[in-house]
Design a protein around this motif. Structure first.
Motif, mmCIF file in Angstrom:
data_model
loop_
_atom_site.group_PDB
_atom_site.id
_atom_site.type_symbol
_atom_site.label_atom_id
_atom_site.label_comp_id
_atom_site.label_asym_id
_atom_site.label_seq_id
_atom_site.Cartn_x
_atom_site.Cartn_y
_atom_site.Cartn_z
ATOM 1 N N THR A 238 -53.169 -8.905 19.503
ATOM 2 C CA THR A 238 -52.350 -7.851 20.107
ATOM 3 C C THR A 238 -52.161 -6.752 19.069
ATOM 4 O O THR A 238 -51.889 -7.033 17.892
ATOM 5 N N VAL A 239 -52.278 -5.515 19.509
ATOM 6 C CA VAL A 239 -52.173 -4.377 18.594
ATOM 7 C C VAL A 239 -51.020 -3.482 19.036
ATOM 8 O O VAL A 239 -50.932 -3.095 20.205
ATOM 9 N N TYR A 240 -50.149 -3.156 18.090
ATOM 10 C CA TYR A 240 -49.099 -2.167 18.329
ATOM 11 C C TYR A 240 -49.581 -0.864 17.705
ATOM 12 O O TYR A 240 -49.980 -0.831 16.541
ATOM 13 N N ALA A 241 -49.522 0.214 18.467
ATOM 14 C CA ALA A 241 -50.040 1.481 17.943
ATOM 15 C C ALA A 241 -49.282 2.666 18.522
ATOM 16 O O ALA A 241 -48.517 2.527 19.497
ATOM 17 N N SER A 259 -60.125 -10.321 8.626
ATOM 18 C CA SER A 259 -59.352 -10.831 7.489
ATOM 19 C C SER A 259 -58.210 -11.760 7.912
ATOM 20 O O SER A 259 -57.574 -12.381 7.070
ATOM 21 N N MET A 260 -57.946 -11.837 9.223
ATOM 22 C CA MET A 260 -56.858 -12.674 9.722
ATOM 23 C C MET A 260 -57.327 -14.128 9.863
ATOM 24 O O MET A 260 -58.422 -14.390 10.356
ATOM 25 N N LYS A 261 -56.470 -15.058 9.426
ATOM 26 C CA LYS A 261 -56.800 -16.484 9.527
ATOM 27 C C LYS A 261 -56.629 -16.973 10.956
ATOM 28 O O LYS A 261 -57.395 -17.797 11.442
ATOM 29 N N ASP A 262 -55.598 -16.493 11.624
ATOM 30 C CA ASP A 262 -55.317 -16.909 13.000
ATOM 31 C C ASP A 262 -55.096 -15.675 13.864
ATOM 32 O O ASP A 262 -54.890 -14.575 13.370
ATOM 33 N N LYS A 263 -55.101 -15.875 15.157
ATOM 34 C CA LYS A 263 -54.832 -14.785 16.079
ATOM 35 C C LYS A 263 -53.379 -14.365 15.939
ATOM 36 O O LYS A 263 -52.487 -15.182 15.692
ATOM 37 N N GLY A 264 -53.166 -13.058 16.105
ATOM 38 C CA GLY A 264 -51.803 -12.587 15.953
ATOM 39 C C GLY A 264 -51.659 -11.128 16.315
ATOM 40 O O GLY A 264 -52.390 -10.599 17.164
ATOM 41 N N VAL A 265 -50.719 -10.479 15.622
ATOM 42 C CA VAL A 265 -50.363 -9.089 15.912
ATOM 43 C C VAL A 265 -50.834 -8.193 14.780
ATOM 44 O O VAL A 265 -50.663 -8.517 13.594
ATOM 45 N N ILE A 266 -51.421 -7.058 15.154
ATOM 46 C CA ILE A 266 -51.800 -6.028 14.180
ATOM 47 C C ILE A 266 -50.952 -4.802 14.489
ATOM 48 O O ILE A 266 -51.039 -4.239 15.589
ATOM 49 N N GLN A 269 -48.569 1.132 13.872
ATOM 50 C CA GLN A 269 -47.656 2.253 14.153
ATOM 51 C C GLN A 269 -47.354 3.049 12.889
ATOM 52 O O GLN A 269 -47.456 4.267 12.860
ATOM 53 N N VAL A 270 -46.993 2.339 11.841
ATOM 54 C CA VAL A 270 -46.754 2.964 10.541
ATOM 55 C C VAL A 270 -47.539 2.142 9.525
ATOM 56 O O VAL A 270 -47.197 0.992 9.254
ATOM 57 N N GLY A 271 -48.568 2.713 8.959
ATOM 58 C CA GLY A 271 -49.420 1.948 8.065
ATOM 59 C C GLY A 271 -50.277 0.992 8.875
ATOM 60 O O GLY A 271 -50.617 1.255 10.032
ATOM 61 N N ALA A 272 -50.591 -0.154 8.302
ATOM 62 C CA ALA A 272 -51.406 -1.159 8.983
ATOM 63 C C ALA A 272 -51.164 -2.511 8.341
ATOM 64 O O ALA A 272 -51.423 -2.706 7.147
ATOM 65 N N TYR A 273 -50.628 -3.450 9.118
ATOM 66 C CA TYR A 273 -50.444 -4.811 8.608
ATOM 67 C C TYR A 273 -50.532 -5.762 9.792
ATOM 68 O O TYR A 273 -50.436 -5.360 10.960
ATOM 69 N N SER A 274 -50.722 -7.035 9.491
ATOM 70 C CA SER A 274 -50.899 -8.024 10.542
ATOM 71 C C SER A 274 -50.151 -9.301 10.212
ATOM 72 O O SER A 274 -49.825 -9.578 9.053
ATOM 73 N N TYR A 275 -49.878 -10.092 11.240
ATOM 74 C CA TYR A 275 -49.229 -11.390 11.075
ATOM 75 C C TYR A 275 -49.597 -12.250 12.275
ATOM 76 O O TYR A 275 -49.911 -11.763 13.367
ATOM 77 N N GLY A 276 -49.567 -13.554 12.068
ATOM 78 C CA GLY A 276 -49.945 -14.484 13.116
ATOM 79 C C GLY A 276 -48.841 -14.658 14.140
ATOM 80 O O GLY A 276 -47.657 -14.396 13.864
#
Length: 282
Positions: A238-241, A259-266, A269-276
């Protein structure tokens, strides 16, 4: 004595006769010399006349050829041989051949010269008639043959607003349609047509490989993020943008997802980071 005197007189007579012959020959030669320039001038005049006749002949021949070509061209223009018989269409993907002919008004039976002379106007009208047509070029490839090269605004998906279904194009324009395709589903844009147009134009910047990975796009603004959209990818992420910058930032999605180990959120909106999913570090 008498014989000697006679011999002397005969000799003088011979000399006089010889002198007269020389004078006569010289006079004749002078006369011929005077006549030769006139003969030369006459030959020159005759040469000029011949060249003039040849030049006039060439001029007449050129005029005959020119008028013959004009007559042939006029005959071709008004004859059935100048009507379009064959049309080759290239570059169309979403549009069918029949749709291209209808939107461009270029079809068999039209005068080919009329199409060619108005080709720029036809291209402008085609873009007005169909938002899917980005551009079209028309070339004559034969006496009765045309080639139409079409550039399309890609069909990204569909959106339902006010109970009407719209095809969403890569240039941000909307086009009413009766059927929904398998592209991106644009949701919750009801009453936010401008936001939908901006989102579509941004996603239209993406390469097909990235764009085809999008399943749906939801418009979900918040107080802190009034232009937020949530994108659901076909791979499960899922992507928030932000709808104003998503076209530029989502181009980096393949690298981030890899680069993500598991499916999650990218979050873009401000910058770019991800988490499962389920991660506490949000």
């Amino acid at each position: 004595m008498t014989n000697g005197k006679y011999a002397v007189e005969h000799h003088k007579y011979s000399q006089r006769l010889t002198e007269l012959e020389k004078r006569s020959a010289a006079a004749k030669q002078r006369q011929e010399g005077k006549k030769s320039p006139k003969a030369h001038i006459g030959n020159k005049i005759r040469g000029i006349k011949v060249k003039r006749y040849v030049s006039n002949g060439e001029r007449v021949l050129k005029l005959v050829i020119l008028f013959s070509l004009i007559l042939l061209l006029m005959f071709y223009i008004i004859s059935p041989y100048s009507k379009v018989k064959d049309i080759k269409i290239n570059g169309n993907h979403d549009l069918t051949r029949t749709q291209v002919e209808k939107k461009t008004t270029v079809y068999p039976g039209r005068f080919i010269w009329g199409v060619y002379l108005n080709r720029h106007k036809i291209a402008q009208q085609a873009k007005q008639n169909s938002p899917q047509i980005k551009d079209v070029t028309i070339k004559v490839i034969g006496p009765q043959s045309l080639k139409l090269t079409v550039k399309e605004n890609a069909l990204l998906g569909t959106a339902v607003m006010n109970n009407d279904t719209y095809a969403v194009l890569a240039n941000g324009k909307l086009q009413r349609t009766k059927t929904a395709d398998n592209g991106i589903a644009y949701k919750r844009f009801d009453g936010h047509r401008e936001a939908l147009a901006t989102t579509a134009a941004q996603l239209g910047k993406l390469k097909p490989a990235v764009r085809n990975g999008i399943s749906s796009v939801n418009y979900q603004p918040t107080k802190n993020y009034p232009d937020r959209i949530i994108i659901y990818m076909r791979d499960g992420n899922t992507v928030y943008a932000d709808l104003n910058t998503v076209g530029d930032k989502l181009a980096y999605y393949p690298a981030i997802a890899a680069s993500m180990k598991d499916k999650g959120v990218i979050d873009l909106q401000v910058g770019a980071y991800s988490y499962g999913y389920g991660s506490k570090d949000k």
